[in-house]
Design an enzyme around this catalytic site. Sequence first.
Site, mmCIF file in Angstrom:
data_model
loop_
_atom_site.group_PDB
_atom_site.id
_atom_site.type_symbol
_atom_site.label_atom_id
_atom_site.label_comp_id
_atom_site.label_asym_id
_atom_site.label_seq_id
_atom_site.Cartn_x
_atom_site.Cartn_y
_atom_site.Cartn_z
ATOM 1 C CB THR A 134 50.812 -97.742 -92.214
ATOM 2 O OG1 THR A 134 50.225 -97.707 -93.503
ATOM 3 C CG2 THR A 134 49.769 -98.142 -91.209
ATOM 4 C CB ALA B 219 53.435 -106.672 -94.697
#
Lengths: 270, 210
Positions: free
Chosen positions: A67, A115
Amino acid sequence: MALSSILRSESADFSNHFDRPFAFDCGLSQPELGFATNSGDNLNFAVKPFADDVDGPERKIEFLHGTTTLAFKFQHGVIVAVDSRATAGSYIASQTVKKVIEINPYLLGTMAGGAADCSFWERLLARQCRIYELRNKERISVAAASKLLANMVYQYKGMGLSMGTMVCGWDKRGPGLYYVDSEGNRVCGDLFAVGSGSMYAYGVLDSGLRHDLTVEEACDLGRRAIYQATYRDAYSGGTVNLYRVHSQGWERVSQEDVLQLHQEYQSQKA
Amino acid sequence: MSYDRAITVFSPDGHLFQVEYAQEAVKKGSTAVGVRGLTADARIVVNRARVECQSHRLTVEDPPTVEYITRFISNMKQRYTQSNGRRPFGISSLIVGFDFDGTAQLYQTDPSGTYHAWKANAIGRSAKTVREFLEKNYKEVDMESDEATIKLAVRALLEVVQSGGKNIELAVMKRNEPMKILDPEEIEQLVSEIEKEKEEAEKKKKSTTT
């Protein structure tokens, strides 16, 4: 503990676990932790255990390590920019992930790492912030909010949480930006980039960042930094989500596909 | 059945006698700065409040507001009015301080666990008399001047204290300054000034009536 009830197998002997600290049970050699191939109803998080367990628990649950998220302070507030790609190994699981979590109308949190860990703990943080507001009749400061989060996850240190988040907001002391992670780090700063693409983002930010940027310039800088990171880092991509935090709260500035940004920047070069 | 033994028992007309007896203990007890009642109980409460202040500074990275610490003390007192085997704290306290934006705050707590904000208040044996004096003589505009405020406090106490300045202790808290306890000489000076002002007021009254 929330995590332990999921990871412990049905046939586990509970009496054995009282004297051993839970952190040591997160080793590869424990078949009860759900990695066994013939696990009945056990939840299986990992794809396969790695041959070398040098990295410890973090390597087993692979989510959003790939990310790029960044945030920086400037005279008109805080700019928060993130990509939107989720990968599981070399498979692109999603191109449309929301990596900015809106804790409340004046606090934002970014998502890097697991997440579920990020969104769960930041939702819990939102609840604590609201309770603080009701009890003390004033908004919680960014310092206090980030400290609440850091203290919450520190209790689970060593148990496999994976979270690298930036808490961004504006309080009576002005713009606030803290980096908090599941290792127990909590650092105040003017500029952070987190994730596999963070190095590329730092390159762009460090060369373009000044305190006296205009709002337009700052947004462009954040957008450009994420774009450059998605260009070189395979694990970052999708769209650039840009937010700005000012004295009245946060606002969503833009969402742009990186491929479109690529066309724009190419034509600018020409 | 006697309703005043256990704290957790209401009487038929809705009283918690133990709490009321605690309030009586406040009137009989001695006075420390801002805390009146059983001074041994006071030490416990003050100590817990100090720890809570530091704990707040650690987790919130900011000193607590006066209201926060008052709320903490009140909650602690209330817990003792609703648990078995423990008696309420026999103290009332006045909590003073300044908030982040500089406004002065005054709160009063009592053994039942309630707290209220005040502009001026008194606790203890002759609290009623002093409070009445304050109600009559407190003027918002006077509170702008340090001297007028201090004199009001001394005049209020002189109403109920027998031997004048010798039995008065005065502490002054100013924004961003440490608390200052006045010397006995300074208090004597204030008392004599007040006596003079009183005499002049009497003289004026006499001259206008005759």
